[in-house]
Design a protein around this motif. Structure first.
Motif, short mmCIF file in Angstrom:
data_model
loop_
_atom_site.label_atom_id
_atom_site.label_comp_id
_atom_site.label_asym_id
_atom_site.label_seq_id
_atom_site.Cartn_x
_atom_site.Cartn_y
_atom_site.Cartn_z
N GLY A 1 5.71 -8.29 -9.56
CA GLY A 1 6.17 -7.75 -8.27
C GLY A 1 5.05 -7.67 -7.26
N LEU A 2 3.86 -7.24 -7.72
CA LEU A 2 2.71 -7.16 -6.83
C LEU A 2 2.31 -8.55 -6.33
CD1 LEU A 2 0.36 -5.58 -5.51
CD2 LEU A 2 -0.90 -5.85 -7.67
N ASN A 3 2.29 -9.51 -7.25
CA ASN A 3 1.95 -10.88 -6.87
C ASN A 3 2.93 -11.42 -5.83
OD1 ASN A 3 -0.09 -10.70 -8.76
ND2 ASN A 3 0.95 -11.98 -10.30
N TYR A 4 4.22 -11.18 -6.06
CA TYR A 4 5.25 -11.67 -5.15
C TYR A 4 5.12 -11.05 -3.76
CZ TYR A 4 9.84 -12.09 -2.96
OH TYR A 4 10.86 -12.31 -2.06
N MET A 5 4.88 -9.76 -3.71
CA MET A 5 4.75 -9.06 -2.42
C MET A 5 3.52 -9.55 -1.65
SD MET A 5 5.75 -5.16 -3.55
CE MET A 5 7.16 -4.87 -4.63
N ASN A 6 2.43 -9.77 -2.38
CA ASN A 6 1.22 -10.26 -1.72
C ASN A 6 1.41 -11.68 -1.18
OD1 ASN A 6 -0.32 -7.95 -2.11
ND2 ASN A 6 -1.17 -8.65 -4.06
N GLU A 7 2.06 -12.54 -1.97
CA GLU A 7 2.24 -13.94 -1.58
C GLU A 7 3.26 -14.08 -0.45
OE1 GLU A 7 3.37 -15.83 -5.18
OE2 GLU A 7 1.39 -15.61 -6.13
N THR A 8 4.32 -13.28 -0.50
CA THR A 8 5.41 -13.43 0.48
C THR A 8 5.21 -12.58 1.73
OG1 THR A 8 6.91 -13.80 -1.38
CG2 THR A 8 7.90 -13.36 0.78
N TYR A 9 4.68 -11.38 1.57
CA TYR A 9 4.56 -10.46 2.72
C TYR A 9 3.13 -9.96 2.96
CZ TYR A 9 9.60 -10.37 1.97
OH TYR A 9 10.91 -10.73 1.80
N LYS A 10 2.17 -10.58 2.25
CA LYS A 10 0.75 -10.25 2.38
C LYS A 10 0.35 -8.96 1.68
CE LYS A 10 -0.01 -12.79 6.67
NZ LYS A 10 -0.56 -12.75 8.06
N SER A 11 1.30 -8.06 1.45
CA SER A 11 0.99 -6.80 0.77
C SER A 11 2.28 -6.06 0.47
CB SER A 11 0.10 -5.91 1.64
OG SER A 11 0.83 -5.47 2.79
N PRO A 12 2.26 -5.09 -0.45
CA PRO A 12 3.44 -4.26 -0.68
C PRO A 12 3.91 -3.54 0.58
CG PRO A 12 1.96 -4.05 -2.52
CD PRO A 12 1.22 -4.83 -1.48
N CYS A 13 2.97 -3.12 1.43
CA CYS A 13 3.37 -2.44 2.68
C CYS A 13 4.07 -3.41 3.62
CB CYS A 13 2.16 -1.79 3.34
SG CYS A 13 1.62 -0.26 2.53
N GLY A 14 3.64 -4.67 3.62
CA GLY A 14 4.33 -5.68 4.41
C GLY A 14 5.73 -5.89 3.88
N ALA A 15 5.87 -5.89 2.55
CA ALA A 15 7.19 -6.06 1.92
C ALA A 15 8.09 -4.87 2.22
CB ALA A 15 7.02 -6.22 0.41
N TRP A 16 7.50 -3.66 2.22
CA TRP A 16 8.29 -2.46 2.48
C TRP A 16 8.78 -2.42 3.93
CZ3 TRP A 16 11.56 0.73 0.97
CH2 TRP A 16 11.76 1.98 1.55
N THR A 17 7.96 -2.87 4.84
CA THR A 17 8.37 -2.94 6.25
C THR A 17 9.57 -3.87 6.40
OG1 THR A 17 6.13 -2.52 7.06
CG2 THR A 17 7.64 -3.62 8.58
N PHE A 18 9.52 -5.01 5.72
CA PHE A 18 10.64 -5.96 5.78
C PHE A 18 11.87 -5.36 5.11
CE2 PHE A 18 13.26 -9.39 4.15
CZ PHE A 18 13.31 -10.28 5.22
N HIS A 19 11.67 -4.68 3.99
CA HIS A 19 12.78 -4.07 3.23
C HIS A 19 13.51 -3.03 4.08
CE1 HIS A 19 15.02 -1.99 0.11
NE2 HIS A 19 14.64 -2.90 -0.79
#
Length: 238
Positions: free
Chosen positions: A214-232
């Motif tokens: 999950g961490l790898n996916y968030m970093n690769e797709t949204y640059k970071s978990p916080c980037g992924a959370w903003t999109f979510h």
């Protein structure tokens, strides 16, 4: 030289002196100078009395012309002085503004550099403090507190809360969660769940493997978990 010519020359000369002196005397406020001028003017009047009327008019005209020239010169001098003073003041102001702007830019650049260095140090510290999924020994079951503890050791501290928010929304920290509709699996609801085999083959039962993927996916797709959370937050999925 005739008597008229001599006296005309004397009158013109005295008048010129009187005119220039008047300008200087008035400008400086010198009473003595003014008195001297009055005496000179009186002497001029006596000379004029001995000159024929026609010659007097010519001499007086010349005197007025000289007076006007003297006043014009004084006015030009004052105007030039005012322009020079204004230019000096403006130049000083421009220099001060330029210096202030340079100092402000230098300060902003220094602060930006310090911030970048601080963030880089924090990232290095987070990476050095993180553990790889393979360093965790699998168990038959886990509590939510244990799952969060594992996640804290894998996810950088600065990104943990965002990562936790996503897991809360996706699976409520159930590492065996399955989406009945899509088939998404695990803590981070990978779709399909088999994607997580890129980290380890035990992705079905090892939460550390799921967290690492999950961490790898968030970093690769949204640059970071916080980037992924903003999109979510904006889309209700990531």
């Amino acid at each position: 030289m005739s008597r008229i010519s001599v006296r005309g020359f004397a009158v013109a000369s005295a008048t010129a002196v009187t005119t220039v002196g008047a300008v200087v005397g008035v400008a400086t406020g010198d009473p003595q100078h003014s008195n001297d001028l009055e005496t000179t003017a009186s002497g001029t009047d006596t000379l004029l009395a001995d000159i024929p009327a026609g010659e007097q008019a010519r001499v007086q005209s010349a005197s007025l012309t000289q007076q006007a020239d003297a006043l014009s010169h004084a006015a030009d001098t004052d105007a030039k002085r005012s322009v020079e003073e204004a230019a000096r003041i403006q130049a000083a102001k421009d220099a001060k503004d330029k210096k202030s702007a340079a100092e402000a830019k230098e300060k902003a650049d220094a602060e930006a550099k310090a911030k970048k260095e601080r963030e880089e140090k924090e990232q290095v510290a987070s990476r050095s403090a993180s553990r790889d999924a393979s360093s965790f020994t699998p168990k038959s079951s886990y509590t939510v507190a244990e799952l969060k503890s594992i996640a804290r050791q894998i996810v950088p501290a600065s990104q943990f809360q965002c990562f936790s928010n996503i897991v809360d929304a996706e699976s409520t920290w159930n590492y065996l969660a399955v989406n009945d509709s899509s088939g998404a699996y695990g803590l981070v609801q990978a779709l399909p769940g088999s994607k997580m085999s890129s980290v380890a083959a035990d992705w079905r039962t090892n939460p550390a493997t799921q967290i690492q993927w999950g961490l790898n996916y968030m970093n690769e797709t949204y640059k970071s978990p916080c980037g992924a959370w903003t999109f979510h937050q904006a889309n209700d999925w990531y």
